[in-house]
Design a protein around this motif. Structure first.
Motif, PDB file in Angstrom:
ATOM      1  N   THR A 171      49.546 -50.130  22.971  1.00  0.00           N
ATOM      2  CA  THR A 171      49.994 -50.824  21.761  1.00  0.00           C
ATOM      3  C   THR A 171      50.765 -49.894  20.834  1.00  0.00           C
ATOM      4  O   THR A 171      51.812 -50.260  20.303  1.00  0.00           O
ATOM      5  N   GLU A 172      50.256 -48.681  20.646  1.00  0.00           N
ATOM      6  CA  GLU A 172      50.861 -47.779  19.668  1.00  0.00           C
ATOM      7  C   GLU A 172      51.556 -46.570  20.294  1.00  0.00           C
ATOM      8  O   GLU A 172      52.265 -45.842  19.612  1.00  0.00           O
ATOM      9  N   ARG A 173      51.351 -46.338  21.574  1.00  0.00           N
ATOM     10  CA  ARG A 173      51.958 -45.152  22.187  1.00  0.00           C
ATOM     11  C   ARG A 173      52.138 -45.359  23.687  1.00  0.00           C
ATOM     12  O   ARG A 173      51.542 -46.234  24.284  1.00  0.00           O
ATOM     13  N   ASP A 174      52.999 -44.546  24.236  1.00  0.00           N
ATOM     14  CA  ASP A 174      53.199 -44.497  25.681  1.00  0.00           C
ATOM     15  C   ASP A 174      52.764 -43.125  26.175  1.00  0.00           C
ATOM     16  O   ASP A 174      52.963 -42.109  25.497  1.00  0.00           O
ATOM     17  N   SER A 175      52.157 -43.104  27.349  1.00  0.00           N
ATOM     18  CA  SER A 175      51.791 -41.835  27.981  1.00  0.00           C
ATOM     19  C   SER A 175      52.520 -41.720  29.310  1.00  0.00           C
ATOM     20  O   SER A 175      52.546 -42.671  30.099  1.00  0.00           O
ATOM     21  N   VAL A 176      53.115 -40.557  29.532  1.00  0.00           N
ATOM     22  CA  VAL A 176      53.834 -40.291  30.773  1.00  0.00           C
ATOM     23  C   VAL A 176      53.154 -39.118  31.469  1.00  0.00           C
ATOM     24  O   VAL A 176      53.054 -38.020  30.907  1.00  0.00           O
ATOM     25  N   PHE A 177      52.667 -39.356  32.686  1.00  0.00           N
ATOM     26  CA  PHE A 177      52.061 -38.316  33.508  1.00  0.00           C
ATOM     27  C   PHE A 177      53.080 -37.896  34.565  1.00  0.00           C
ATOM     28  O   PHE A 177      53.589 -38.739  35.308  1.00  0.00           O
ATOM     29  N   ILE A 178      53.375 -36.591  34.611  1.00  0.00           N
ATOM     30  CA  ILE A 178      54.408 -36.092  35.517  1.00  0.00           C
ATOM     31  C   ILE A 178      53.747 -35.321  36.649  1.00  0.00           C
ATOM     32  O   ILE A 178      53.003 -34.355  36.413  1.00  0.00           O
ATOM     33  N   TYR A 179      54.000 -35.759  37.871  1.00  0.00           N
ATOM     34  CA  TYR A 179      53.464 -35.121  39.068  1.00  0.00           C
ATOM     35  C   TYR A 179      54.615 -34.514  39.864  1.00  0.00           C
ATOM     36  O   TYR A 179      55.704 -35.094  39.936  1.00  0.00           O
ATOM     37  N   ALA A 180      54.362 -33.360  40.465  1.00  0.00           N
ATOM     38  CA  ALA A 180      55.383 -32.695  41.282  1.00  0.00           C
ATOM     39  C   ALA A 180      54.778 -32.296  42.619  1.00  0.00           C
ATOM     40  O   ALA A 180      53.591 -31.954  42.714  1.00  0.00           O
ATOM     41  N   MET A 181      55.608 -32.361  43.656  1.00  0.00           N
ATOM     42  CA  MET A 181      55.165 -31.960  44.989  1.00  0.00           C
ATOM     43  C   MET A 181      55.293 -30.444  45.119  1.00  0.00           C
ATOM     44  O   MET A 181      56.356 -29.875  44.866  1.00  0.00           O
ATOM     45  N   THR A 182      54.186 -29.783  45.487  1.00  0.00           N
ATOM     46  CA  THR A 182      54.149 -28.329  45.659  1.00  0.00           C
ATOM     47  C   THR A 182      53.603 -28.007  47.049  1.00  0.00           C
ATOM     48  O   THR A 182      53.293 -28.911  47.839  1.00  0.00           O
ATOM     49  N   ASN A 183      53.459 -26.719  47.333  1.00  0.00           N
ATOM     50  CA  ASN A 183      52.854 -26.315  48.608  1.00  0.00           C
ATOM     51  C   ASN A 183      51.404 -26.772  48.716  1.00  0.00           C
ATOM     52  O   ASN A 183      50.849 -26.872  49.808  1.00  0.00           O
ATOM     53  N   ARG A 184      50.786 -27.035  47.574  1.00  0.00           N
ATOM     54  CA  ARG A 184      49.398 -27.507  47.545  1.00  0.00           C
ATOM     55  C   ARG A 184      49.315 -29.035  47.542  1.00  0.00           C
ATOM     56  O   ARG A 184      48.239 -29.595  47.403  1.00  0.00           O
ATOM     57  N   GLY A 185      50.451 -29.691  47.653  1.00  0.00           N
ATOM     58  CA  GLY A 185      50.480 -31.146  47.600  1.00  0.00           C
ATOM     59  C   GLY A 185      50.951 -31.630  46.242  1.00  0.00           C
ATOM     60  O   GLY A 185      51.510 -30.863  45.441  1.00  0.00           O
ATOM     61  N   LEU A 186      50.698 -32.871  45.957  1.00  0.00           N
ATOM     62  CA  LEU A 186      51.154 -33.477  44.715  1.00  0.00           C
ATOM     63  C   LEU A 186      50.163 -33.141  43.602  1.00  0.00           C
ATOM     64  O   LEU A 186      48.962 -33.404  43.719  1.00  0.00           O
ATOM     65  N   ILE A 187      50.653 -32.546  42.518  1.00  0.00           N
ATOM     66  CA  ILE A 187      49.759 -32.145  41.432  1.00  0.00           C
ATOM     67  C   ILE A 187      50.337 -32.592  40.093  1.00  0.00           C
ATOM     68  O   ILE A 187      51.555 -32.778  39.939  1.00  0.00           O
ATOM     69  N   LEU A 188      49.446 -32.760  39.104  1.00  0.00           N
ATOM     70  CA  LEU A 188      49.865 -33.089  37.746  1.00  0.00           C
ATOM     71  C   LEU A 188      50.404 -31.829  37.073  1.00  0.00           C
ATOM     72  O   LEU A 188      49.732 -30.800  37.023  1.00  0.00           O
ATOM     73  N   VAL A 189      51.630 -31.890  36.554  1.00  0.00           N
ATOM     74  CA  VAL A 189      52.232 -30.706  35.939  1.00  0.00           C
ATOM     75  C   VAL A 189      52.451 -30.885  34.432  1.00  0.00           C
ATOM     76  O   VAL A 189      52.649 -29.898  33.714  1.00  0.00           O
ATOM     77  N   ALA A 190      52.410 -32.124  33.946  1.00  0.00           N
ATOM     78  CA  ALA A 190      52.617 -32.318  32.508  1.00  0.00           C
ATOM     79  C   ALA A 190      52.185 -33.719  32.105  1.00  0.00           C
ATOM     80  O   ALA A 190      52.148 -34.642  32.926  1.00  0.00           O
ATOM     81  N   LYS A 191      51.846 -33.846  30.815  1.00  0.00           N
ATOM     82  CA  LYS A 191      51.545 -35.153  30.227  1.00  0.00           C
ATOM     83  C   LYS A 191      52.199 -35.208  28.859  1.00  0.00           C
ATOM     84  O   LYS A 191      52.132 -34.249  28.087  1.00  0.00           O
ATOM     85  N   ARG A 192      52.878 -36.328  28.599  1.00  0.00           N
ATOM     86  CA  ARG A 192      53.575 -36.460  27.321  1.00  0.00           C
ATOM     87  C   ARG A 192      53.201 -37.808  26.704  1.00  0.00           C
ATOM     88  O   ARG A 192      53.147 -38.815  27.386  1.00  0.00           O
ATOM     89  N   ASP A 193      52.969 -37.773  25.390  1.00  0.00           N
ATOM     90  CA  ASP A 193      52.663 -38.987  24.647  1.00  0.00           C
ATOM     91  C   ASP A 193      53.806 -39.276  23.674  1.00  0.00           C
ATOM     92  O   ASP A 193      54.336 -38.355  23.037  1.00  0.00           O
ATOM     93  N   TYR A 194      54.169 -40.550  23.594  1.00  0.00           N
ATOM     94  CA  TYR A 194      55.233 -40.969  22.685  1.00  0.00           C
ATOM     95  C   TYR A 194      54.717 -42.094  21.806  1.00  0.00           C
ATOM     96  O   TYR A 194      54.230 -43.109  22.291  1.00  0.00           O
ATOM     97  N   LEU A 195      54.846 -41.924  20.478  1.00  0.00           N
ATOM     98  CA  LEU A 195      54.465 -42.966  19.557  1.00  0.00           C
ATOM     99  C   LEU A 195      55.565 -44.022  19.494  1.00  0.00           C
ATOM    100  O   LEU A 195      56.749 -43.705  19.551  1.00  0.00           O
ATOM    101  N   HIS A 196      55.190 -45.276  19.317  1.00  0.00           N
ATOM    102  CA  HIS A 196      56.166 -46.353  19.212  1.00  0.00           C
ATOM    103  C   HIS A 196      56.840 -46.295  17.855  1.00  0.00           C
ATOM    104  O   HIS A 196      56.255 -45.925  16.867  1.00  0.00           O
TER     105      HIS A 196
END
Length: 291
Positions: A266-291
């Motif tokens: 309702t008030e914000r968006d969250s973006v979870f960024i995953y990247a493929m590495t030698n260890r497989g797919l991992i979470l590398v960043a999270k960003r929140d955006y207010l509306h």
């Protein structure tokens, strides 16, 4: 009955099929349809334009006289090489059929009807004006995998969120083979092709709360680590759906590079960024955006 259809006007005559028509119609009738369809109507159409070097004709079998859907045998004959390709489908319709079926005063298809159609190229609605995949065209040729050869794309004309979906086929010497694997089995008008960097970006939506972008790059890869990160393993997300499709392969020419998983609140968006590495797919960043 010979029916002319093109440029927004429909012209009808009631002449017998001429010898030129008989030649391509006879060719279509000789192509064996996988399922016996003796009870269906046979309607024939031919495109007025040569498309990518091909003369395109079809035998279309609507399910009933006022149906926009039916079985199809579409024949592509290259006017220079003589190469022929066939596309066969049990459930098929396109915007040309819609325009005829729902036209004012249409009395229904009759067995033996013949239509000539204009091939629509790059007329896209404003929301998809930059899409390289033609929204209204029933088919087109486009190099989706950056190998220098154009694939055949069949438009499903399903008009969903994201536009229409498209089935991609590799063109062989005298046949076509569906590219029924990620990222080519999930193409729509939202897809982005980055030709200089040989990357494909898919965009997916699930209602108003979940969307994602998934990036693939052309890179021969053996998929050995098929783990799903915790943030994508709980519940159902658009990116998890694509990830599970991707993991059905053991090797691929298009490596999954990154996932941008969006959750809309309702008030914000969250973006979870995953990247493929030698260890497989991992979470590398999270960003929140207010509306």
């Amino acid at each position: 009955m010979l029916l002319m259809f093109g440029c927004g006007n429909r012209h009808e005559t009631h002449n017998n099929i001429n010898p030129t028509d008989s030649a391509w119609i006879d060719t279509l009738n000789k192509i064996v349809f996988p399922v016996k369809q003796d009870s269906l109507i046979n309607v024939y159409f031919k495109y007025n334009q040569i498309v990518n070097g091909y003369e395109v004709t079809a035998r279309w079998m609507p399910f009933e006289p006022h149906s926009e859907t039916g079985c199809v045998i579409m024949n592509f004959r290259h006017t220079t090489s003589g190469q022929t390709l066939q596309y066969v489908e049990n459930i098929y319709h396109n915007f040309d059929m819609d325009e005829i079926t729902f036209s004012k005063g249409f009395k229904g298809y009759q067995n033996g009807d013949v239509y000539y159609l204009d091939y629509i190229t790059n007329e896209n609605p404003d929301e998809y004006k930059d899409s390289p995949l033609y929204y209204y065209a029933p088919f087109q040729f486009y190099d989706v995998d950056f190998d220098g050869e154009q694939e055949l794309l069949i438009n499903d004309c399903d008009q969903i969120k994201g536009g229409n979906t498209y089935r991609a086929y590799k063109v062989g010497e005298n046949d076509i083979e569906q590219m029924d694997y990620v990222p080519f089995n999930t193409l729509d008008n939202e897809v982005t092709f980055d030709k200089p960097n040989k990357k494909i970006r898919l965009h997916y939506f699930d209602g108003v709360f979940d969307s994602s972008s998934i990036v693939f790059s052309k890179c021969p890869t053996i998929i050995s680590n098929k783990g799903i990160p915790q943030g994508l393993s709980q519940g159902w997300t658009t990116s998890r759906q694509i990830l599970e499709e991707y993991y059905k392969q053991d090797k691929t020419d298009f490596r999954l590079d990154s996932i941008y998983q969006n959750f809309h609140y309702t008030e914000r968006d969250s973006v979870f960024i995953y990247a493929m590495t030698n260890r497989g797919l991992i979470l590398v960043a999270k960003r929140d955006y207010l509306h």
